[in-house]
Design an enzyme around this catalytic site. Structure first.
Site, PDB file in Angstrom:
ATOM      1  N   LYS A  12       0.856  -1.195   0.000  1.00 22.45           N
ATOM      2  CA  LYS A  12       0.000   0.000   0.000  1.00 22.45           C
ATOM      3  C   LYS A  12       0.886   1.237   0.000  1.00 22.45           C
ATOM      4  CE  LYS A  12       0.831   1.213   4.500  1.00 22.45           C
ATOM      5  NZ  LYS A  12       1.529   2.463   4.937  1.00 22.45           N
ATOM      6  N   GLY A 107       9.665  -0.172   5.412  1.00 24.00           N
ATOM      7  CA  GLY A 107       9.592   0.700   4.245  1.00 24.00           C
ATOM      8  C   GLY A 107       8.331   1.530   4.150  1.00 24.00           C
ATOM      9  N   GLY A 110       3.594  -1.479   4.201  1.00 27.34           N
ATOM     10  CA  GLY A 110       2.613  -2.368   4.826  1.00 27.34           C
ATOM     11  C   GLY A 110       2.843  -3.837   4.564  1.00 27.34           C
ATOM     12  N   GLY A 112       4.339  -6.454   6.173  1.00 21.84           N
ATOM     13  CA  GLY A 112       3.984  -7.406   7.222  1.00 21.84           C
ATOM     14  C   GLY A 112       2.482  -7.463   7.459  1.00 21.84           C
ATOM     15  N   SER A 113       1.839  -6.296   7.435  1.00 18.91           N
ATOM     16  CA  SER A 113       0.392  -6.244   7.637  1.00 18.91           C
ATOM     17  C   SER A 113      -0.347  -6.916   6.486  1.00 18.91           C
ATOM     18  CB  SER A 113      -0.073  -4.787   7.760  1.00 18.91           C
ATOM     19  OG  SER A 113       0.471  -4.169   8.914  1.00 18.91           O
ATOM     20  N   ASP A 146      -2.807  -1.391  10.367  1.00 15.56           N
ATOM     21  CA  ASP A 146      -2.944  -1.427   8.906  1.00 15.56           C
ATOM     22  C   ASP A 146      -3.618  -2.694   8.401  1.00 15.56           C
ATOM     23  OD1 ASP A 146      -1.720   1.019   8.705  1.00 15.56           O
ATOM     24  OD2 ASP A 146       0.198   0.249   7.957  1.00 15.56           O
TER      25      ASP A 146
END
Length: 292
Positions: A12, A107, A110, A112-113, A146
């Site tokens: 994202k 970074g 998003g 990991g989310s 997120d």
């Protein structure tokens, strides 16, 4: 055993990000527009009937027990158990999960989310758990602010800590994204004394009238000061358009209406940075797995 391979976990971008206040519990109140793009990680799932959740791929710096993907799977597993009133279930659902990382950690994309959200979507389908989108979003919020967005499945105007979501139309365009080569700790940015925390609230119609270049990223000033590579990337990309940082950093992006424009910018990119182009997505690639 049933399996789902090549499941996308898209990145994202925060097209703007305003900090409008702070709750008593310390969480910051935000306004942002989340934009899905066609670059991300890829996950593979294979079910097992011994109840084990196992990450089969190595992820340097991220122990399996603390990985959001593993935590998401176990959270869904608990929800399945609760649906059966806590009774023991023969063949309790488990999974082997492999993650192909493409997005950088720290970074602001998003990654990991999104991985956690894809895990919830895929295993809800494979395990035939039957949780609705809203139920999955409630689980996701326990993992991070997120995660509900990626389960929402569409580009969104977000408020609260990022969990109050309204679908919003965004431009069909291309983005050039620079990875400055560092990871930015989110907590360090939000705890900085110089962070603006009182930006005046806006409305979704304010954004819709002028989506390109709308607003700003309140976290950018702090991140650019603490991490010079972020400032360098912003300054270089600004010569081509409205460049800004996404999330709490470190990645920097700029929109372009035509793919050829993005290619021209990438052709002149300094070799010290990893950079790439991505197209705006209208919805999550796994939106068909969502139950309303």
């Amino acid at each position: 055993m049933p399996a789902l391979n090549d499941c996308p976990a898209p990145a994202k971008l925060n097209l703007f990000l305003h900090v409008t206040g702070r709750r008593a519990d310390g969480y910051h109140l935000l306004q942002t527009v989340f934009q899905l793009i066609d670059r991300g990680d890829t996950l593979h799932f294979a079910t097992r009937d011994d109840g084990r959740i196992h990450r089969t791929s190595d992820l340097p710096g991220v122990p399996e027990e603390s990985d959001l993907v593993v935590r998401a799977a176990r959270l869904l597993q608990q929800a399945v158990q609760q649906r059966h009133s806590g009774r023991h279930i023969d063949g309790r659902p488990g999974a082997d999960i492999s993650v192909e990382k493409q997005l950088p950690m720290g970074g602001g994309l998003g990654g990991g989310s999104s991985d956690a959200a894809t895990t919830l979507l895929a295993l809800n389908h494979l395990w035939q758990a039957g949780l609705t989108r809203r139920e999955l979003m409630a689980l996701g919020l326990q993992l991070g602010a997120d995660v509900p967005f990626f389960l929402f499945g569409r580009n969104a105007f977000a408020e609260g800590v990022g969990e109050e979501l309204i679908e919003v139309a965004t431009p069909d365009c291309w983005y050039v994204v620079i990875e400055p080569g560092i990871g930015v700790p989110t907590q360090q940015i939000f705890s900085a004394t110089g962070l603006t925390r009182d930006t005046k609230p806006v409305t979704i119609s304010d954004f819709s009238e002028t989506p390109f270049g709308f607003g700003k990223n309140d976290l950018q000033v702090v991140a650019a000061k603490l991490f010079p590579p972020v400032a360098d990337a912003i300054e270089w990309l600004k010569q081509y358009g409205e460049a800004r940082m996404t999330g709490s950093g470190a990645c920097v992006f700029c929109p372009f209406m035509e793919e050829q424009q993005a290619d021209t910018v990438l052709a002149s990119m300094p070799a010290k940075w990893k950079a790439w182009k991505a197209r705006a997505l209208p919805q999550h690639p796994l939106a068909h797995l969502l139950q309303s």
